[in-house]
Design a protein around this motif. Structure first.
Motif, PDB file in Angstrom:
ATOM      1  N   HIS A   1       0.836  -1.203   0.000  1.00  9.66           N
ATOM      2  CA  HIS A   1       0.000   0.000   0.000  1.00  9.66           C
ATOM      3  C   HIS A   1       0.871   1.254   0.000  1.00  9.66           C
ATOM      4  O   HIS A   1       1.662   1.473   0.914  1.00  9.66           O
ATOM      5  CB  HIS A   1      -0.908  -0.006   1.225  1.00  9.66           C
ATOM      6  CG  HIS A   1      -1.818  -1.199   1.285  1.00  9.66           C
ATOM      7  ND1 HIS A   1      -3.149  -1.138   0.935  1.00  9.66           N
ATOM      8  CD2 HIS A   1      -1.576  -2.496   1.617  1.00  9.66           C
ATOM      9  CE1 HIS A   1      -3.692  -2.339   1.077  1.00  9.66           C
ATOM     10  NE2 HIS A   1      -2.754  -3.185   1.482  1.00  9.66           N
ATOM     11  N   PHE A   2       0.693   2.070  -1.037  1.00 11.32           N
ATOM     12  CA  PHE A   2       1.375   3.363  -1.142  1.00 11.32           C
ATOM     13  C   PHE A   2       0.360   4.447  -0.811  1.00 11.32           C
ATOM     14  O   PHE A   2      -0.585   4.680  -1.582  1.00 11.32           O
ATOM     15  CB  PHE A   2       1.930   3.571  -2.551  1.00 11.32           C
ATOM     16  CG  PHE A   2       3.054   2.650  -2.922  1.00 11.32           C
ATOM     17  CD1 PHE A   2       4.368   3.073  -2.851  1.00 11.32           C
ATOM     18  CD2 PHE A   2       2.805   1.346  -3.339  1.00 11.32           C
ATOM     19  CE1 PHE A   2       5.417   2.223  -3.192  1.00 11.32           C
ATOM     20  CE2 PHE A   2       3.837   0.491  -3.685  1.00 11.32           C
ATOM     21  CZ  PHE A   2       5.153   0.930  -3.613  1.00 11.32           C
ATOM     22  N   GLY A   3       0.526   5.088   0.345  1.00 11.51           N
ATOM     23  CA  GLY A   3      -0.425   6.114   0.752  1.00 11.51           C
ATOM     24  C   GLY A   3      -1.765   5.510   1.144  1.00 11.51           C
ATOM     25  O   GLY A   3      -1.874   4.332   1.470  1.00 11.51           O
ATOM     26  N   GLU A   4      -2.803   6.340   1.078  1.00  4.84           N
ATOM     27  CA  GLU A   4      -4.132   5.929   1.547  1.00  4.84           C
ATOM     28  C   GLU A   4      -5.076   5.532   0.410  1.00  4.84           C
ATOM     29  O   GLU A   4      -6.184   5.066   0.665  1.00  4.84           O
ATOM     30  CB  GLU A   4      -4.777   7.067   2.351  1.00  4.84           C
ATOM     31  CG  GLU A   4      -3.976   7.499   3.574  1.00  4.84           C
ATOM     32  CD  GLU A   4      -3.768   6.358   4.553  1.00  4.84           C
ATOM     33  OE1 GLU A   4      -4.700   5.566   4.756  1.00  4.84           O
ATOM     34  OE2 GLU A   4      -2.654   6.254   5.117  1.00  4.84           O
ATOM     35  N   SER A   5      -4.664   5.713  -0.820  1.00  6.72           N
ATOM     36  CA  SER A   5      -5.549   5.403  -1.948  1.00  6.72           C
ATOM     37  C   SER A   5      -5.841   3.909  -2.016  1.00  6.72           C
ATOM     38  O   SER A   5      -4.977   3.070  -1.771  1.00  6.72           O
ATOM     39  CB  SER A   5      -4.912   5.852  -3.265  1.00  6.72           C
ATOM     40  OG  SER A   5      -5.704   5.427  -4.362  1.00  6.72           O
ATOM     41  N   THR A   6      -7.088   3.585  -2.368  1.00  2.85           N
ATOM     42  CA  THR A   6      -7.481   2.181  -2.539  1.00  2.85           C
ATOM     43  C   THR A   6      -7.547   1.790  -4.015  1.00  2.85           C
ATOM     44  O   THR A   6      -7.983   0.686  -4.342  1.00  2.85           O
ATOM     45  CB  THR A   6      -8.852   1.926  -1.884  1.00  2.85           C
ATOM     46  OG1 THR A   6      -9.825   2.808  -2.450  1.00  2.85           O
ATOM     47  CG2 THR A   6      -8.778   2.154  -0.373  1.00  2.85           C
ATOM     48  N   GLU A   7      -7.116   2.677  -4.888  1.00  6.31           N
ATOM     49  CA  GLU A   7      -7.092   2.370  -6.315  1.00  6.31           C
ATOM     50  C   GLU A   7      -5.929   1.416  -6.616  1.00  6.31           C
ATOM     51  O   GLU A   7      -4.858   1.513  -6.010  1.00  6.31           O
ATOM     52  CB  GLU A   7      -6.918   3.652  -7.145  1.00  6.31           C
ATOM     53  CG  GLU A   7      -8.088   4.615  -7.052  1.00  6.31           C
ATOM     54  CD  GLU A   7      -9.344   4.046  -7.670  1.00  6.31           C
ATOM     55  OE1 GLU A   7      -9.260   3.428  -8.756  1.00  6.31           O
ATOM     56  OE2 GLU A   7     -10.420   4.198  -7.059  1.00  6.31           O
ATOM     57  N   GLN A   8      -6.139   0.498  -7.552  1.00  8.36           N
ATOM     58  CA  GLN A   8      -5.057  -0.410  -7.951  1.00  8.36           C
ATOM     59  C   GLN A   8      -4.105   0.333  -8.870  1.00  8.36           C
ATOM     60  O   GLN A   8      -4.464   0.741  -9.968  1.00  8.36           O
ATOM     61  CB  GLN A   8      -5.613  -1.655  -8.652  1.00  8.36           C
ATOM     62  CG  GLN A   8      -4.522  -2.660  -9.004  1.00  8.36           C
ATOM     63  CD  GLN A   8      -5.074  -4.042  -9.300  1.00  8.36           C
ATOM     64  OE1 GLN A   8      -5.939  -4.523  -8.597  1.00  8.36           O
ATOM     65  NE2 GLN A   8      -4.571  -4.679 -10.338  1.00  8.36           N
ATOM     66  N   MET A   9      -2.878   0.505  -8.415  1.00  8.71           N
ATOM     67  CA  MET A   9      -1.866   1.241  -9.159  1.00  8.71           C
ATOM     68  C   MET A   9      -1.159   0.335 -10.163  1.00  8.71           C
ATOM     69  O   MET A   9      -0.901   0.710 -11.302  1.00  8.71           O
ATOM     70  CB  MET A   9      -0.859   1.823  -8.168  1.00  8.71           C
ATOM     71  CG  MET A   9       0.367   2.468  -8.782  1.00  8.71           C
ATOM     72  SD  MET A   9       1.428   3.242  -7.525  1.00  8.71           S
ATOM     73  CE  MET A   9       1.884   1.825  -6.528  1.00  8.71           C
ATOM     74  N   GLY A  10      -0.820  -0.873  -9.719  1.00 12.13           N
ATOM     75  CA  GLY A  10      -0.063  -1.784 -10.577  1.00 12.13           C
ATOM     76  C   GLY A  10      -0.092  -3.174  -9.995  1.00 12.13           C
ATOM     77  O   GLY A  10      -0.742  -3.442  -8.981  1.00 12.13           O
ATOM     78  N   MET A  11       0.646  -4.074 -10.618  1.00 16.28           N
ATOM     79  CA  MET A  11       0.728  -5.443 -10.122  1.00 16.28           C
ATOM     80  C   MET A  11       2.098  -6.025 -10.426  1.00 16.28           C
ATOM     81  O   MET A  11       2.824  -5.534 -11.299  1.00 16.28           O
ATOM     82  CB  MET A  11      -0.385  -6.313 -10.697  1.00 16.28           C
ATOM     83  CG  MET A  11      -0.434  -6.373 -12.202  1.00 16.28           C
ATOM     84  SD  MET A  11      -1.883  -7.285 -12.809  1.00 16.28           S
ATOM     85  CE  MET A  11      -1.301  -8.985 -12.680  1.00 16.28           C
TER      86      MET A  11
END
Length: 221
Positions: free
Chosen positions: A31-41
């Motif tokens: 988890h990077f920061g508080e965002s719950t969006e999927q950034m990558g995999m």
């Protein structure tokens, strides 16, 4: 302040084969920061020597002496994950802060530090687990091109790196499928043409440089 403060969450499942506790790690995210969006995999070989050194109950769970066969992880990155975090921070540097969830997938979810034994332990776990729970050992994205592409298309980038000569058939399959999303694919190819595993990127800085170059090209920064 921690050098790598990013939280890691995952679920563990324990099965027994010949009286030995075998651990499966699935549903893993950084988890990077508080965002719950999927950034990558990220797609790798298996959880390897994954440890939870900051979690008091981990040792008894790992040794098979605790009650309950499930374990929810909320801890910090291990060595391989720290290499991946470093790649992402270097690639975003000077442009924006990475924000969101990085999903971690493996060709097998069996925790086994020795790559040479990973396939053996995978099939031992497969014998011990019920068919209904098989997805805890084998992520659907490694068995279905449709599932693979659907998950990749949720991500801005897809990092790939594997241990040599382990789960070769599965590795070739996902590498072939990745041709359909090559504009999102991130890898550091070594001098033998292999997608190097992230654990090599610290001891072989040239490979880390290649990984950064690859991710920056995908991010267009």
């Amino acid at each position: 302040m921690r050098k790598y403060p990013e939280r890691v969450t995952a679920s563990m499942f324990r099965v027994y084969h010949d009286n030995e506790a075998l651990l499966l790690r699935h549903n893993t995210s950084i988890h990077f920061g508080e965002s719950t969006e999927q950034m990558g995999m990220v797609i790798m070989t298996n959880p390897g020597s994954f440890e939870l050194k900051k979690t008091a109950e981990w040792t008894s769970y790992k040794n098979g002496t605790s009650e309950g066969n499930t374990f929810e992880v909320n801890d910090y990155a291990d060595l391989t994950m720290r290499n991946i975090i470093k790649l992402i921070k270097l690639s975003f540097e000077g442009h924006s802060e990475p924000s969101g969830i990085l999903r971690i997938y493996n060709l097998s979810n069996i925790r086994q530090p020795l790559g040479s034994k990973a396939e053996i332990y995978h099939y031992r776990a497969k014998q011990a687990i019920s068919n209904e729970a098989l997805t805890l050992l084998e992520d659907p994205i490694t068995h279905s091109q449709k599932s693979f592409l659907e998950e990749c298309n949720k991500s801005r980038f897809v990092i790939m790196g594997f241990v040599d000569k382990v789960f070769e058939e599965k590795m070739r399959r996902v590498m072939e499928w990745s041709e359909y999303i090559k504009e999102r694919r991130v890898c550091a190819v070594d001098n033998k043409g292999r997608y190097s595993h992230p654990r090599r990127w610290i001891t072989e800085p040239l490979l880390m440089g290649k990984a950064v170059e690859s991710l920056r090209a995908v991010l267009q920064v």
